[in-house]
Scaffold this active site. Structure first.
Site, PDB file in Angstrom:
ATOM      1  N   HIS A  76       0.821  -1.212   0.000  1.00  0.00           N
ATOM      2  CA  HIS A  76       0.000   0.000   0.000  1.00  0.00           C
ATOM      3  C   HIS A  76       0.855   1.262   0.000  1.00  0.00           C
ATOM      4  CE1 HIS A  76       0.391  -0.194   4.519  1.00  0.00           C
ATOM      5  NE2 HIS A  76       0.415   1.114   4.378  1.00  0.00           N
ATOM      6  N   ASP A 135      -0.075  -7.606   1.228  1.00  0.00           N
ATOM      7  CA  ASP A 135       0.395  -6.226   1.381  1.00  0.00           C
ATOM      8  C   ASP A 135       1.914  -6.215   1.568  1.00  0.00           C
ATOM      9  OD1 ASP A 135       0.496  -3.512   1.698  1.00  0.00           O
ATOM     10  OD2 ASP A 135      -0.451  -3.476   3.686  1.00  0.00           O
ATOM     11  N   SER A 140       3.703   2.727   8.414  1.00  0.00           N
ATOM     12  CA  SER A 140       3.448   1.789   7.331  1.00  0.00           C
ATOM     13  C   SER A 140       4.724   1.284   6.678  1.00  0.00           C
ATOM     14  CB  SER A 140       2.597   2.460   6.250  1.00  0.00           C
ATOM     15  OG  SER A 140       1.260   2.563   6.638  1.00  0.00           O
TER      16      SER A 140
END
Length: 271
Positions: free
Chosen positions: A86, A132, A223
């Site tokens: 992502h 992911d 992230s």
């Protein structure tokens, strides 16, 4: 059924001076946030952790993506950085900063490398948040030293109840206006996928979750960063709760052990 997924883009104005930027940055975190299906009682407090000892996580990378987004990553070889899909989905270029502690300062230890060679997992699903995982190839091998080192991949999976340490420059609290200047860390236990799935409804075998009870968790800006244990990275920061980072909900990571074959196929890197 899964809860509604919302993507929070937190815009952060940052002073110039970092070697990754010759101008002021406007950093956004692309960390996906999922509406939890159950309520968790928790006393909101700082999202955990403490400032890391400088350069104690020398594999940690800071990623400046398209002059807009900020993520973390892990150096798994002198040529490859592991991060979240992502973070890199749709990106044009990424500036990888290694050897950093304070990302708003020009530290002598920092090395900045721009790459346009990266890819996400072929089956990355931005709605279900499956697969992911992404890889960034550096244009030439980086020189390793005491401040820049590679991290090992796990040869076995991490057990439920094990204390692990996510690291990153993400927001230190829900009320924080921006990401942290300095690298931070927090110790948290691994929880069962079943318990995590009862909260989010989208937790499969390729995910590992940590228990956020007490307000210790990852947050926007973390992230793509590592879930650390004994010199290995067991996870990649993936998603959290749309209710907030401090609310006691689990945080989800891509389970690195599940993707060892994929990583080896793409990079040749093995545990």
């Amino acid at each position: 059924m899964i809860g509604k997924l919302s993507l929070l883009l937190v815009c952060v104005a940052v002073a110039s001076g970092n070697p990754a930027a010759g101008k002021p940055w406007h950093w956004k975190s692309p960390k996906p946030l999922v509406d939890p299906r159950i309520h968790v009682n928790a006393t909101p407090r700082i999202v955990g952790g403490v400032e890391a000892t400088p350069h104690s996580w020398p594999h940690q990378a800071a990623l400046f993506i398209d002059d807009m987004y900020f993520c973390g990553g892990s150096l798994i070889s002198s040529e490859w950085v592991l991060t979240a899909a992502h973070c890199m989905d749709g990106a044009g270029f990424v500036e990888v900063v290694l050897g950093a502690h304070n990302i708003r300062q020009n530290e002598a230890s920092q090395v900045s490398i721009t790459s346009t060679d990266f890819f996400t997992h072929e089956n990355w699903n931005s709605w279900l948040l499956t697969n992911d995982i992404a890889l960034i190839r550096l244009p030439s091998p980086v020189s390793l030293n005491s401040n820049i080192k590679t991290v090992k991949l796990p040869s076995s999976d991490v057990s439920v109840g094990t204390t692990v340490t996510p690291t990153g420059w993400g927001r230190p609290s829900d009320s924080a206006s921006g990401i942290s200047d300095v690298l931070r860390q927090v110790n948290v236990p691994v929880m069962t996928n079943a318990d995590c799935d009862s909260v989010y409804g989208i937790v499969g075998d390729g995910v590992v979750c940590i228990d956020g009870t007490g307000g210790k968790s990852t947050c926007n800006g973390d992230s793509g960063g590592p879930l650390n244990l004994n010199g290995m990275t067991y996870g990649i920061t993936s998603f959290g709760s749309s209710a907030g980072c401090e609310k006691g909900y689990p945080a989800a990571f891509t389970r690195v052990y599940y993707y060892l074959d994929w990583i080896q196929q793409k990079t040749g890197v093995t545990p």
